[in-house]
Design a protein around this motif. Structure first.
Motif, PDB file in Angstrom:
ATOM      1  N   LEU A 818      26.321  13.597 -29.895  1.00  0.00           N
ATOM      2  CA  LEU A 818      25.066  13.199 -29.278  1.00  0.00           C
ATOM      3  C   LEU A 818      23.913  13.698 -30.133  1.00  0.00           C
ATOM      4  O   LEU A 818      23.861  14.865 -30.514  1.00  0.00           O
ATOM      5  N   ILE A 819      22.980  12.809 -30.428  1.00  0.00           N
ATOM      6  CA  ILE A 819      21.738  13.175 -31.101  1.00  0.00           C
ATOM      7  C   ILE A 819      20.596  12.653 -30.234  1.00  0.00           C
ATOM      8  O   ILE A 819      20.539  11.454 -29.937  1.00  0.00           O
ATOM      9  N   SER A 820      19.720  13.542 -29.801  1.00  0.00           N
ATOM     10  CA  SER A 820      18.635  13.177 -28.900  1.00  0.00           C
ATOM     11  C   SER A 820      17.328  13.774 -29.392  1.00  0.00           C
ATOM     12  O   SER A 820      17.313  14.851 -29.996  1.00  0.00           O
ATOM     13  N   THR A 821      16.248  13.076 -29.102  1.00  0.00           N
ATOM     14  CA  THR A 821      14.908  13.578 -29.364  1.00  0.00           C
ATOM     15  C   THR A 821      14.061  13.392 -28.114  1.00  0.00           C
ATOM     16  O   THR A 821      14.034  12.292 -27.534  1.00  0.00           O
ATOM     17  N   TYR A 822      13.408  14.471 -27.711  1.00  0.00           N
ATOM     18  CA  TYR A 822      12.479  14.416 -26.592  1.00  0.00           C
ATOM     19  C   TYR A 822      11.070  14.591 -27.140  1.00  0.00           C
ATOM     20  O   TYR A 822      10.772  15.589 -27.805  1.00  0.00           O
ATOM     21  N   LEU A 823      10.209  13.623 -26.889  1.00  0.00           N
ATOM     22  CA  LEU A 823       8.822  13.683 -27.343  1.00  0.00           C
ATOM     23  C   LEU A 823       7.984  14.319 -26.245  1.00  0.00           C
ATOM     24  O   LEU A 823       7.741  13.713 -25.195  1.00  0.00           O
ATOM     25  N   GLN A 824       7.538  15.533 -26.503  1.00  0.00           N
ATOM     26  CA  GLN A 824       6.743  16.249 -25.514  1.00  0.00           C
ATOM     27  C   GLN A 824       5.285  15.822 -25.535  1.00  0.00           C
ATOM     28  O   GLN A 824       4.656  15.639 -24.488  1.00  0.00           O
ATOM     29  N   GLU A 825       4.744  15.652 -26.736  1.00  0.00           N
ATOM     30  CA  GLU A 825       3.335  15.277 -26.856  1.00  0.00           C
ATOM     31  C   GLU A 825       3.118  14.475 -28.125  1.00  0.00           C
ATOM     32  O   GLU A 825       3.689  14.765 -29.161  1.00  0.00           O
ATOM     33  N   ARG A 826       2.282  13.453 -28.005  1.00  0.00           N
ATOM     34  CA  ARG A 826       1.792  12.721 -29.168  1.00  0.00           C
ATOM     35  C   ARG A 826       0.328  12.370 -28.893  1.00  0.00           C
ATOM     36  O   ARG A 826       0.041  11.494 -28.077  1.00  0.00           O
ATOM     37  N   MET A 827      -0.568  13.112 -29.528  1.00  0.00           N
ATOM     38  CA  MET A 827      -2.001  12.873 -29.377  1.00  0.00           C
ATOM     39  C   MET A 827      -2.573  12.446 -30.708  1.00  0.00           C
ATOM     40  O   MET A 827      -2.237  13.004 -31.749  1.00  0.00           O
ATOM     41  N   TYR A 828      -3.453  11.456 -30.662  1.00  0.00           N
ATOM     42  CA  TYR A 828      -4.106  10.996 -31.877  1.00  0.00           C
ATOM     43  C   TYR A 828      -5.582  10.771 -31.579  1.00  0.00           C
ATOM     44  O   TYR A 828      -5.947  10.158 -30.568  1.00  0.00           O
ATOM     45  N   ASN A 829      -6.431  11.291 -32.452  1.00  0.00           N
ATOM     46  CA  ASN A 829      -7.867  11.118 -32.323  1.00  0.00           C
ATOM     47  C   ASN A 829      -8.387  10.571 -33.645  1.00  0.00           C
ATOM     48  O   ASN A 829      -8.358  11.262 -34.665  1.00  0.00           O
ATOM     49  N   SER A 830      -8.849   9.349 -33.648  1.00  0.00           N
ATOM     50  CA  SER A 830      -9.208   8.678 -34.897  1.00  0.00           C
ATOM     51  C   SER A 830     -10.487   9.218 -35.517  1.00  0.00           C
ATOM     52  O   SER A 830     -10.675   9.122 -36.730  1.00  0.00           O
ATOM     53  N   THR A 831     -11.373   9.794 -34.705  1.00  0.00           N
ATOM     54  CA  THR A 831     -12.680  10.226 -35.208  1.00  0.00           C
ATOM     55  C   THR A 831     -12.932  11.714 -35.067  1.00  0.00           C
ATOM     56  O   THR A 831     -13.844  12.251 -35.701  1.00  0.00           O
ATOM     57  N   GLY A 832     -12.192  12.395 -34.220  1.00  0.00           N
ATOM     58  CA  GLY A 832     -12.487  13.789 -33.911  1.00  0.00           C
ATOM     59  C   GLY A 832     -13.430  13.942 -32.736  1.00  0.00           C
ATOM     60  O   GLY A 832     -13.616  15.063 -32.232  1.00  0.00           O
ATOM     61  N   ARG A 833     -14.044  12.844 -32.256  1.00  0.00           N
ATOM     62  CA  ARG A 833     -14.905  12.919 -31.073  1.00  0.00           C
ATOM     63  C   ARG A 833     -14.029  13.091 -29.831  1.00  0.00           C
ATOM     64  O   ARG A 833     -12.972  12.466 -29.715  1.00  0.00           O
ATOM     65  N   PRO A 834     -14.443  13.936 -28.888  1.00  0.00           N
ATOM     66  CA  PRO A 834     -13.616  14.145 -27.686  1.00  0.00           C
ATOM     67  C   PRO A 834     -13.286  12.854 -26.961  1.00  0.00           C
ATOM     68  O   PRO A 834     -12.175  12.701 -26.436  1.00  0.00           O
ATOM     69  N   ASP A 835     -14.212  11.898 -26.929  1.00  0.00           N
ATOM     70  CA  ASP A 835     -13.976  10.653 -26.203  1.00  0.00           C
ATOM     71  C   ASP A 835     -12.921   9.769 -26.847  1.00  0.00           C
ATOM     72  O   ASP A 835     -12.420   8.830 -26.216  1.00  0.00           O
TER      73      ASP A 835
END
Length: 950
Positions: A818-835
């Protein structure tokens, strides 16, 4: 019984190195490794070690397992691994023009440019000009000994591009005999057939040994019309008001209807030309007579106002779309080793690869004005168009939408040739191992377009008048240039000489060069109480160059939708790296061994300057059964040639002009004041409104490089353990936590986003406004430049779980993996602005869980493997709301492959299998039904092969 530390290390290495697929016997591997206890270099470290477990997590795929899986391309298997995404593949690259047919892998979904692919620990030349990603089509599977995949901390050991990790393809060093191999894969629906043939031969006589392989592979195209689930692609009526408090599906005219499927048609273009007068849409019969257009069921207007239809005449999307790029490959590989004496050896590798692919897309689609006095129109059409005449337009005029089906689909062939030579001298001087090497790689990639048209010539040829009783082109300049009237208002009624004047083929030639020289030395520096302190020192110089030369007509922007300028870029880098492994404790309770690992790399790029990468880690063997490892590192990626030097290449976007008076009451509240102030600062009056022509079509702009780019910087951490319990023989369990934080990430913005970011900023002093051009008189946006900038931030983390268990019985041997991957977090911010922070966790390309489970059985020359590949349920977008659409949820997806092998004699082996045995199609909903990067779009297919050893 107490094992020695050496035997313990070997045991751990054998049981803990996880293998992706069936076909590699763990017991057989153990026998081989026990018999060959020697210093080896494990991916992720330059220090050669004796059977020691790698200090960073590694997944191993055997070459035998690749063949057993029924695939003939390394990329086909890597794309199915839980810890990878598809960079590019034949199923995703049909419409990428210059990249169709490429096969790139993408570790952790951080981008194929952030995955470093090595061959025998050395860099391999990229597959496309301007890119750093390696085309896996150039690696013949028959010579693959194993593939080692490591993530985390690899940049300090190998340099740039290894932010996400390293895929190290280890080739066979020698062979004794001759082997021929043939296989075929046949889908149960037409399209996508594959054939493969290979011959491998070599010798191990005396001091010299060699292995040579010649292989050929072909895969055929798949169009939407080849698959029953694509011929009637899913269409779901959308309503932006769904979810509103006052929404009533029983009374709303554009209510949502679940399960509405059919052929989506765009009526704005037709094979005989189409136009609108008096609210009615017209086209022409095949013989050229005016008629009302046969429209299907109208679908509600999408957000940009366009209305599509279910069935009927027009631009049929399914009829003009293609799913898989056809690809032919020829690979030649030879490797030679010569033992100068017991301590020194000379090595040489030569790779030659030739691949031919072509992309195919719809015929050219054009919008142009037609006047009522056009001599090619039937009288009824002339009368109808003349009825639109007014004082400003005495001849009448309509906008005609034309799909040039009579002239065939636009096709672009890709002819790629790779040649690579690698020379090395390696051995031992005393207790120290050394290696001196040089590699030189060259790729010639030529693209040719068929069915192209000189755009302005086309417009001149379809605009005709009568002069002295003869039908001629309206433009006198065009007539002087050879223009002949081209009748497209029907099917097959045009004059061939007229078409020859507007049609052309075009070519772009390109090349890539990579030259590397380097040296490394490794060994134990001195003895400590807990063991020998080992180290490695590496120095490397690399130079890369890429250039392209488009056709003169492309450079001048004369062809439909294809304007491109030449590329010429290069860089060089000098690097020095050091690595140490310090034993801290040994043979103590709860500390069989405790080792400190560290690496540091200094690099000097001619483009982005100096930078450093480092890693520190601890490798702790608690006892015979449990080993823990922790790594912390800084990685870097230098901008590649394309990001730096891409010449202006034309693109088209739908643009929202926030300064238009029609947008005044629809500005986002948070940015409304900024938008008004920035528009005013550019001298744009509040009454400004773009022209109707500006609104009626997509706006042209250019994609271009940026020589001011800086290096990306990543901080990553891995924490994990390997457990091999004594009370369950042949069981191993590996669990690793990983996290990657990337700053200064290189990102390109579309023209649409550039305009938005420019005017939403606090002032005009921002990176985006200088990339937009307005006409000084009309104030309309007339150009934009999609240029990469160091603006993005990324965070991703998760867990890898790998388990392996084998049972040997009198009835045969059973293996479970068995080979498994659990993705806990994937965040991407294109500009660095909080919005602008976006969470992609659990979206279609990044499910939270991905599994690959293999059960294999072997008995007396027969083996079989059942492999399950699973991805958890996802969503189209985490920013979804009922006001967007009603089909956000995407179901989980599971496929099964069954493959078998039987050794008929000692020399003859036959293979058979069925892939996607239950014919599982992608989820039948918009956004994913043809998503080849996430789902199996080919369908059930049968595989068969035969191998004979002489």
């Amino acid at each position: 019984m107490q094992r020695s530390r050496l035997n313990n290390a070997v045991r751990l290495a054998i049981l803990a190195a996880p293998v992706a697929l069936a076909g590699l016997s763990t017991s057989a591997m153990a026998q081989e490794e026990t018999a060959k206890v020697e210093r080896i270099e494990v991916t992720g470290s330059r220090i050669k070690r004796i059977g020691e477990l790698a200090p960073t997590p590694i997944t191993v795929i055997s070459g035998d397992a690749i063949v057993s899986a029924g695939v003939v391309n390394v990329g086909d298997l890597l794309h199915k691994m839980p810890n990878t995404l598809v960079g590019l593949s034949p199923e995703t690259s049909n419409n990428t023009v210059f990249a169709s047919g490429l096969n790139n892998t993408d570790l952790r979904g951080l981008g194929s440019s952030r995955t470093l692919v090595l061959v025998n620990g050395r860099r391999f030349v990229a597959g496309a000009p301007g890119s750093s990603a390696v085309d896996l089509n150039n690696i013949p599977t028959a010579i693959v000994e194993r593939v080692e995949i490591t993530t985390g901390g690899a940049s300090a050991v190998y340099g740039s591009d290894a932010i996400a990790g390293v895929v190290n393809i280890i080739t066979k060093k020698s062979y004794d005999g001759i082997t021929v191999d043939f296989s075929t894969t046949q889908p149960t629906q037409s399209g996508g057939e594959e054939e493969y043939a290979s011959i491998t031969f070599g010798s191990e006589a005396g001091k010299a040994s060699f292995i040579t392989n010649l292989s050929w592979a072909r895969q055929k195209q798949i169009s939407y019309m080849d698959r029953d689930y694509l011929r009637d692609a899913p269409i779901v009526i959308r309503n932006p008001r769904v979810g509103a408090d006052d929404f009533d599906p029983k009374t709303e005219p554009n209510a949502v209807f679940e399960g509405l499927y059919g052929r989506q048609v765009l009526a704005a273009y037709d094979k005989t030309g189409t136009f609108v007068v008096g609210g009615k849409r017209y086209n022409f019969s095949d013989s050229g007579q005016l008629k009302e257009m046969g429209l299907g069921q109208a679908l509600p207007a999408n957000p940009n106002g366009r209305v599509d239809y279910l069935g009927g005449e027009g631009y049929d999307f399914a009829e003009n779309q293609f799913l898989r790029t056809p690809l032919d490959r020829i690979n030649f590989f030879t490797s030679m080793n010569y033992d100068i004496n017991d301590n020194h050896a000379f090595t040489a590798e030569f790779t030659y690869s030739k691949s031919d692919a072509y992309g195919e897309s719809s015929p050219a689609f054009m919008t142009f004005g037609v006047f009522g006095d056009n001599a090619l129109l039937p009288q009824a059409a002339r009368d109808l168009i003349l009825s639109t005449a007014n004082a400003d337009n005495p001849n009448g005029r309509v906008n005609m939408g034309y799909l040039a089906s009579d002239f065939g689909n636009r096709r672009y062939s890709q002819d790629r040739t790779l040649a690579r030579l690698a020379l090395g001298l390696e051995g031992y001087i005393g207790d120290y191992s050394y290696e001196v090497y040089a590699t030189s790689g060259h790729v010639q990639a030529d693209t040719e377009w068929y069915g192209e048209m000189f755009e302005q010539r086309f417009y001149d040829a379809v605009d005709s008048i009568v002069v002295d009783g003869e039908v001629v082109c309206r433009s006198e300049a065009a007539r002087a240039n050879g223009c002949l009237p081209l009748d497209i208002f029907g099917r097959g009624i045009y004059d061939q000489a007229a078409y020859n004047w507007v049609s052309t083929d075009a070519m772009r030639r390109s090349s890539i060069q990579q030259h590397v020289v380097g040296a490394s030395v490794s060994g134990e520096l001195f003895e400590l109480p807990a063991g020998g302190l080992a180290g490695a020192l590496t120095a490397e110089y690399r130079k890369e160059k890429a250039d392209t030369l488009p056709d003169p007509a492309m450079r001048d922007g004369l062809l439909f939708n294809n304007q491109s300028a030449p590329l010429a870029g290069e860089f060089d880098v000098s690097e020095v790296a050091a690595e140490i492994s310090v034993p801290l404790l040994a043979d103590l309770p709860f500390a069989d061994t405790l080792t400190f690992e560290s690496a540091f790399r200094w690099m000097d790029y001619s483009t982005s300057g100096n930078d450093t990468a480092w890693k520190i880690g601890v490798n702790w063997a608690v006892n015979d059964e449990l080993r823990v490892r922790v790594n912390r590192s800084k990685s870097v990626r230098a901008p590649n040639i394309g990001e730096l030097y891409n010449p202006p290449g034309q693109t088209f976007r739908s643009i929202t002009d926030w300064c238009a008076s029609s947008r005044a009451n629809a500005l986002p509240e948070k940015y409304a004041d900024n938008i008004r102030a920035n528009c005013a600062a550019q001298g744009i009056p509040t009454t400004f409104e773009p022209s109707e022509d500006w609104f009626s079509s997509t706006r042209p702009g250019f994609i271009v490089g940026n020589t001011d780019l800086k290096n990306e910087v990543a901080k990553d951490i891995t924490i994990g353990f390997v457990y091999t319990p004594d009370f369950i023989e042949n069981l191993s369990l590996t669990v690793d936590y990983w996290k990657f934080d990337i700053d200064n990430m290189i990102n390109s913005f579309t023209g649409t986003a550039l305009v938005t970011l420019c005017y939403q900023s606090d002032s005009l002093d921002n990176p985006y406004c200088p990339l937009i051009e307005r006409d000084p008189e009309t104030k309309e946006i007339v150009n934009y430049f999609e240029k990469p900038v160091n603006s993005a931030v990324s965070r991703t983390s998760g867990f890898d779980i790998e388990a392996n268990y084998r049972i040997d019985t009198e009835l045969g041997n059973f293996g479970f993996r068995l080979i498994s991957t659990y993705l806990q977090e994937r965040m991407y911010n294109s500009t660095g602005r909080p919005d602008d922070e976006v969470t992609n966790t659990g979206e279609v390309l990044r499910p939270k869980w991905k599994h690959r489970w293999t059960t294999d059985y072997t008995y007396d020359g027969f083996s079989a493997a059942l492999t399950m590949t699973h991805r958890s349920a996802t969503v189209l977008s985490n920013t979804w709301s009922p006001n967007v659409n009603n089909y956000n949820d995407v179901s989980s997806y599971t496929t099964f492959d069954l493959t078998t092998r039987y050794n008929v004699t000692d020399n003859l082996q036959v293979r058979a299998g069925v892939l996607n045995m239950f014919d599982r199609n992608p989820p039948r909903q918009p956004g994913v039904f043809a998503e080849g990067a996430a789902f199996d779009v080919i369908g059930r297919r049968l595989t068969a092969g035969v191998k004979y050893d002489f």
